[in-house]
Write a protein that holds these residues in place. Structure first.
Motif, PDB file in Angstrom:
ATOM      1  N   PRO A  58       0.858  -1.399  -0.170  1.00 59.56           N
ATOM      2  CA  PRO A  58       0.103   0.121  -0.009  1.00 59.56           C
ATOM      3  C   PRO A  58       0.723   1.415  -0.212  1.00 59.56           C
ATOM      4  N   ARG A  59       0.069   2.298  -0.077  1.00 53.37           N
ATOM      5  CA  ARG A  59       1.119   3.665  -0.083  1.00 53.37           C
ATOM      6  C   ARG A  59       0.422   4.476   1.151  1.00 53.37           C
ATOM      7  N   MET A  60       1.311   5.024   1.696  1.00 54.29           N
ATOM      8  CA  MET A  60       1.152   5.963   2.793  1.00 54.29           C
ATOM      9  C   MET A  60       0.659   7.432   2.466  1.00 54.29           C
ATOM     10  N   VAL A  61      -0.680   7.725   2.804  1.00 59.63           N
ATOM     11  CA  VAL A  61      -1.021   9.205   2.525  1.00 59.63           C
ATOM     12  C   VAL A  61      -1.620   9.800   3.691  1.00 59.63           C
ATOM     13  N   LEU A  62      -1.885  11.198   3.353  1.00 59.93           N
ATOM     14  CA  LEU A  62      -2.786  11.763   4.443  1.00 59.93           C
ATOM     15  C   LEU A  62      -3.669  12.666   3.610  1.00 59.93           C
ATOM     16  N   PHE A 153       0.447  16.856  -3.158  1.00 56.91           N
ATOM     17  CA  PHE A 153       1.878  17.091  -2.446  1.00 56.91           C
ATOM     18  C   PHE A 153       2.552  15.979  -2.104  1.00 56.91           C
ATOM     19  N   CYS A 154       3.682  15.824  -2.591  1.00 52.91           N
ATOM     20  CA  CYS A 154       4.440  14.553  -2.516  1.00 52.91           C
ATOM     21  C   CYS A 154       5.408  14.883  -1.494  1.00 52.91           C
ATOM     22  N   ASP A 186       1.083  12.856  -0.375  1.00 58.80           N
ATOM     23  CA  ASP A 186       1.570  11.554  -0.502  1.00 58.80           C
ATOM     24  C   ASP A 186       2.879  11.223   0.628  1.00 58.80           C
ATOM     25  N   CYS A 187       2.549  10.412   1.178  1.00 55.96           N
ATOM     26  CA  CYS A 187       3.662  10.358   2.347  1.00 55.96           C
ATOM     27  C   CYS A 187       4.616   8.724   2.160  1.00 55.96           C
ATOM     28  N   GLN A 188       4.301   8.438   0.958  1.00 57.26           N
ATOM     29  CA  GLN A 188       5.090   7.327   0.384  1.00 57.26           C
ATOM     30  C   GLN A 188       5.056   5.968   1.304  1.00 57.26           C
ATOM     31  N   MET A 189       5.737   5.579   2.315  1.00 58.79           N
ATOM     32  CA  MET A 189       5.916   4.797   3.149  1.00 58.79           C
ATOM     33  C   MET A 189       5.473   4.947   4.646  1.00 58.79           C
ATOM     34  N   HIS A 190       5.001   3.819   5.126  1.00 56.61           N
ATOM     35  CA  HIS A 190       4.557   4.026   6.684  1.00 56.61           C
ATOM     36  C   HIS A 190       5.663   4.196   7.443  1.00 56.61           C
ATOM     37  N   THR A 191       5.243   5.408   8.304  1.00 59.40           N
ATOM     38  CA  THR A 191       6.123   5.520   9.588  1.00 59.40           C
ATOM     39  C   THR A 191       5.118   5.749  10.876  1.00 59.40           C
ATOM     40  N   THR A 192       5.396   5.342  12.024  1.00 67.56           N
ATOM     41  CA  THR A 192       4.747   5.659  13.271  1.00 67.56           C
ATOM     42  C   THR A 192       4.637   7.172  13.330  1.00 67.56           C
ATOM     43  N   HIS A 193       5.566   7.896  12.831  1.00 65.49           N
ATOM     44  CA  HIS A 193       5.620   9.347  12.977  1.00 65.49           C
ATOM     45  C   HIS A 193       4.485   9.842  12.277  1.00 65.49           C
ATOM     46  N   LEU A 194       4.285   9.551  11.058  1.00 65.80           N
ATOM     47  CA  LEU A 194       3.446   9.893   9.967  1.00 65.80           C
ATOM     48  C   LEU A 194       2.101   9.489  10.623  1.00 65.80           C
ATOM     49  N   GLU A 195       1.933   8.324  10.993  1.00 67.51           N
ATOM     50  CA  GLU A 195       0.542   7.667  11.280  1.00 67.51           C
ATOM     51  C   GLU A 195       0.131   8.555  12.620  1.00 67.51           C
TER      52      GLU A 195
END
Length: 212
Positions: A58-62, A153-154, A186-195
């Motif tokens: 999957p893709r990490m997005v906000l 925005f990527c 677009d945040c691309q990849m999962h990180t706990t910070h972005l989550e």
């Protein structure tokens, strides 16, 4: 995996392997990078490696309206200890992002060639930066690719030299993009910070519909 030639071409992202690796080679020309981001593809490789192109699933997005600001961060923002600017020193931001030590990485993926490539995109008004200042000192920031026509925005990388600086940059950017009716970051990849900030994973196929 596809081996790219001098021609500006990418296979469909669905051709990526299970890790999201789609292609190898090519170059970091502005034309190729612009096509990549508009196709849901981004470069990511270490020093002394060939150029690797990715489209993970999957893709990490906000989604801007799902931004989460913690109570403690609301207090920080209310105190106005940071000053936020845009595109005042893109070169310093990307260089700091390259220099910052990260626990999960032994070396930076933001090579000199990458810096030159994104500086060229910045000169074209495509790569943007957010700067965070404290007492007139640059203490945090981020940069990324602005697909203005697609309202996407990527995000590429961020750095923080004092607590909460990169969070302040990200929150300020998301709030501004929300006012401009952007569809997603677009945040691309999962990180706990972005989550923790409200980002979540969606399927690659769904992500690509926003680009179309």
């Amino acid at each position: 995996m596809y081996l790219l030639s001098e021609a500006i071409f990418f296979p469909h992202p669905n051709e990526a392997d299970m890790n999201g690796l789609l292609a190898i080679g090519g170059d970091l020309s502005s034309a190729r990078l612009i096509q990549a981001y508009n196709s849901g593809i981004f470069p990511w490789f270490n020093k002394d490696e060939p150029i690797l192109w990715w489209s993970p699933d999957p893709r990490m997005v906000l989604f801007p309206n799902e931004l989460h600001i913690s109570k403690s961060m609301k207090v920080v923002l209310k105190k106005s200890i940071f000053k936020i600017t845009y595109n005042t020193c893109f070169d310093k931001v990307i260089q700091r992002c390259a220099q910052i030590k990260r626990q999960e990485q032994s070396d930076t993926w933001i090579t000199d060639a990458m810096i030159d490539a994104y500086m060229n995109l910045h000169k074209k008004g495509i790569a943007k930066s957010v700067e965070v200042w404290q007492n007139n000192t640059l203490v945090g920031g981020l940069y990324g690719i602005d697909l203005k026509e697609k309202k996407i925005f990527c995000g590429e990388s961020m750095f923080s030299e004092v607590s909460n600086a990169s969070k302040a940059a990200f929150i300020h950017l998301v709030q501004q993009l929300q006012q401009q009716n952007y569809l997603l970051i677009d945040c691309q990849m999962h990180t706990t910070h972005l989550e923790s900030l409200g980002a979540k994973e969606i399927s690659r196929s769904k992500f690509l519909t926003y680009l179309q």
